[in-house]
Design a protein around this motif. Structure first.
Motif, PDB file in Angstrom:
ATOM      1  N   VAL A   1      -1.391  13.379   2.091  1.00 19.37           N
ATOM      2  CA  VAL A   1      -0.011  12.927   1.943  1.00 19.37           C
ATOM      3  C   VAL A   1       0.446  13.122   0.506  1.00 19.37           C
ATOM      4  O   VAL A   1       1.403  13.838   0.249  1.00 19.37           O
ATOM      5  CB  VAL A   1       0.156  11.452   2.373  1.00 19.37           C
ATOM      6  N   ASN A   2      -0.252  12.467  -0.423  1.00 14.38           N
ATOM      7  CA  ASN A   2       0.151  12.622  -1.817  1.00 14.38           C
ATOM      8  C   ASN A   2      -0.916  13.321  -2.667  1.00 14.38           C
ATOM      9  O   ASN A   2      -0.711  13.567  -3.832  1.00 14.38           O
ATOM     10  CB  ASN A   2       0.544  11.281  -2.439  1.00 14.38           C
ATOM     11  N   ARG A   3      -2.040  13.635  -2.064  1.00 11.39           N
ATOM     12  CA  ARG A   3      -3.082  14.393  -2.768  1.00 11.39           C
ATOM     13  C   ARG A   3      -3.894  15.205  -1.760  1.00 11.39           C
ATOM     14  O   ARG A   3      -4.013  14.832  -0.602  1.00 11.39           O
ATOM     15  CB  ARG A   3      -4.041  13.457  -3.506  1.00 11.39           C
ATOM     16  N   PHE A   4      -4.451  16.291  -2.234  1.00 14.96           N
ATOM     17  CA  PHE A   4      -5.364  17.120  -1.453  1.00 14.96           C
ATOM     18  C   PHE A   4      -4.753  17.636  -0.155  1.00 14.96           C
ATOM     19  O   PHE A   4      -5.425  17.754   0.859  1.00 14.96           O
ATOM     20  CB  PHE A   4      -6.671  16.371  -1.147  1.00 14.96           C
TER      21      PHE A   4
ATOM     22  N   LYS B   1       0.839  -1.203   0.000  1.00 18.78           N
ATOM     23  CA  LYS B   1       0.000   0.000   0.000  1.00 18.78           C
ATOM     24  C   LYS B   1       0.873   1.252   0.000  1.00 18.78           C
ATOM     25  O   LYS B   1       0.609   2.205  -0.743  1.00 18.78           O
ATOM     26  CB  LYS B   1      -0.930  -0.009   1.216  1.00 18.78           C
ATOM     27  N   GLN B   2       1.923   1.268   0.830  1.00 13.09           N
ATOM     28  CA  GLN B   2       2.814   2.423   0.885  1.00 13.09           C
ATOM     29  C   GLN B   2       3.485   2.654  -0.461  1.00 13.09           C
ATOM     30  O   GLN B   2       3.615   3.787  -0.911  1.00 13.09           O
ATOM     31  CB  GLN B   2       3.865   2.234   1.984  1.00 13.09           C
TER      32      GLN B   2
ATOM     33  N   LYS C   1      -0.208   5.460  -7.451  1.00  9.67           N
ATOM     34  CA  LYS C   1      -1.265   4.536  -7.853  1.00  9.67           C
ATOM     35  C   LYS C   1      -2.441   4.576  -6.872  1.00  9.67           C
ATOM     36  O   LYS C   1      -3.579   4.353  -7.245  1.00  9.67           O
ATOM     37  CB  LYS C   1      -0.698   3.118  -7.948  1.00  9.67           C
ATOM     38  N   ALA C   2      -2.145   4.864  -5.599  1.00  9.54           N
ATOM     39  CA  ALA C   2      -3.179   4.968  -4.563  1.00  9.54           C
ATOM     40  C   ALA C   2      -3.136   6.366  -3.965  1.00  9.54           C
ATOM     41  O   ALA C   2      -2.097   7.020  -3.961  1.00  9.54           O
ATOM     42  CB  ALA C   2      -2.958   3.921  -3.473  1.00  9.54           C
TER      43      ALA C   2
END
Length: 73
Positions: A51-54, A37-38, A45-46
């Motif tokens: 963290v990586n979006r918003f 998942k990380q 991809k996730a």
């Protein structure tokens, strides 16, 4: 659901939950899933909110922190 049932069946065939726990097999499966998942988050991809979006802009974070500190007084 099918994958879960197959996993439980394999676990039971190998000696059950207690044996799997004693051999760290359950912990290993959890660790593998977390690493997968990380990695998906890191490559985009996730999505992991904040963290990586918003995520908030740095100026918004700074303003939020200033407001938080001012209310503590």
């Amino acid at each position: 659901m099918k994958k879960t049932k197959e996993g439980i069946q394999v676990l039971e065939e190998k000696g059950g939950w207690k044996a799997a726990f004693e051999k760290n097999q359950i912990q290993d499966k959890v660790r593998e899933a977390r690493m997968k998942k990380q990695n998906e988050v890191l490559i985009g991809k996730a999505t992991k909110i904040g963290v990586n979006r918003f995520s908030a802009s740095s100026s918004l974070k700074k303003m939020t922190w200033i407001l938080f500190l001012s209310k503590k007084k």
